[in-house]
Design a protein around this motif. Structure first.
Motif, PDB file in Angstrom:
ATOM      1  N   ALA A 145       0.838  -1.205   0.000  1.00 41.27           N
ATOM      2  CA  ALA A 145       0.000   0.000   0.000  1.00 41.27           C
ATOM      3  C   ALA A 145       0.874   1.256   0.000  1.00 41.27           C
ATOM      4  O   ALA A 145       0.570   2.236  -0.704  1.00 41.27           O
ATOM      5  CB  ALA A 145      -0.934   0.000   1.209  1.00 41.27           C
ATOM      6  N   ALA A 146       1.961   1.250   0.758  1.00 42.35           N
ATOM      7  CA  ALA A 146       2.861   2.404   0.805  1.00 42.35           C
ATOM      8  C   ALA A 146       3.542   2.620  -0.544  1.00 42.35           C
ATOM      9  O   ALA A 146       3.694   3.762  -0.995  1.00 42.35           O
ATOM     10  CB  ALA A 146       3.895   2.220   1.908  1.00 42.35           C
ATOM     11  N   VAL A 147       3.949   1.544  -1.206  1.00 41.16           N
ATOM     12  CA  VAL A 147       4.561   1.662  -2.527  1.00 41.16           C
ATOM     13  C   VAL A 147       3.556   2.259  -3.506  1.00 41.16           C
ATOM     14  O   VAL A 147       3.868   3.202  -4.242  1.00 41.16           O
ATOM     15  CB  VAL A 147       5.066   0.287  -3.034  1.00 41.16           C
ATOM     16  N   LYS A 148       2.344   1.737  -3.513  1.00 35.69           N
ATOM     17  CA  LYS A 148       1.314   2.245  -4.419  1.00 35.69           C
ATOM     18  C   LYS A 148       0.973   3.709  -4.147  1.00 35.69           C
ATOM     19  O   LYS A 148       0.616   4.445  -5.065  1.00 35.69           O
ATOM     20  CB  LYS A 148       0.058   1.378  -4.325  1.00 35.69           C
ATOM     21  N   PHE A 170       7.716   5.901  -1.320  1.00 36.47           N
ATOM     22  CA  PHE A 170       9.144   5.627  -1.491  1.00 36.47           C
ATOM     23  C   PHE A 170       9.720   6.286  -2.737  1.00 36.47           C
ATOM     24  O   PHE A 170      10.837   5.988  -3.140  1.00 36.47           O
ATOM     25  CB  PHE A 170       9.388   4.120  -1.528  1.00 36.47           C
ATOM     26  N   GLU A 171       8.976   7.193  -3.335  1.00 36.44           N
ATOM     27  CA  GLU A 171       9.461   7.900  -4.528  1.00 36.44           C
ATOM     28  C   GLU A 171      10.573   8.855  -4.138  1.00 36.44           C
ATOM     29  O   GLU A 171      10.535   9.455  -3.062  1.00 36.44           O
ATOM     30  CB  GLU A 171       8.321   8.679  -5.192  1.00 36.44           C
ATOM     31  N   ARG A 172      11.526   8.995  -4.986  1.00 37.63           N
ATOM     32  CA  ARG A 172      12.633   9.931  -4.726  1.00 37.63           C
ATOM     33  C   ARG A 172      12.298  11.278  -5.237  1.00 37.63           C
ATOM     34  O   ARG A 172      11.696  11.543  -6.149  1.00 37.63           O
ATOM     35  CB  ARG A 172      13.911   9.460  -5.395  1.00 37.63           C
TER      36      ARG A 172
END
Length: 63
Positions: free
Chosen positions: A54-57, A61-63
């Motif tokens: 869910a956190a990735v979606k 975690f995007e830079r």
């Protein structure tokens, strides 16, 4: 520990060596480095894995 099966790599990372593989085991998932499979892997239970996905979606975690 139950053995991990079904290791797979994202279809989006087929042309690169910088990726991880995800495998399944009863009650969770495991992650390992594709370049160094012998280094082992870490595991997450189903709840932890769900929170991570869910956190990735959500782009956390995007830079």
């Amino acid at each position: 520990m139950t053995s991990v099966s079904g290791w797979r790599k994202s279809s989006r990372s087929q042309n690169t060596d910088s990726c991880v593989e995800v495998g399944a085991f009863p009650g969770g998932a495991a992650v390992r480095d594709t370049k160094d499979r012998s280094a082992g892997y870490f595991v997450a239970n189903a709840s932890q894995w769900s929170d991570f996905v869910a956190a990735v979606k959500a782009g956390r975690f995007e830079r």
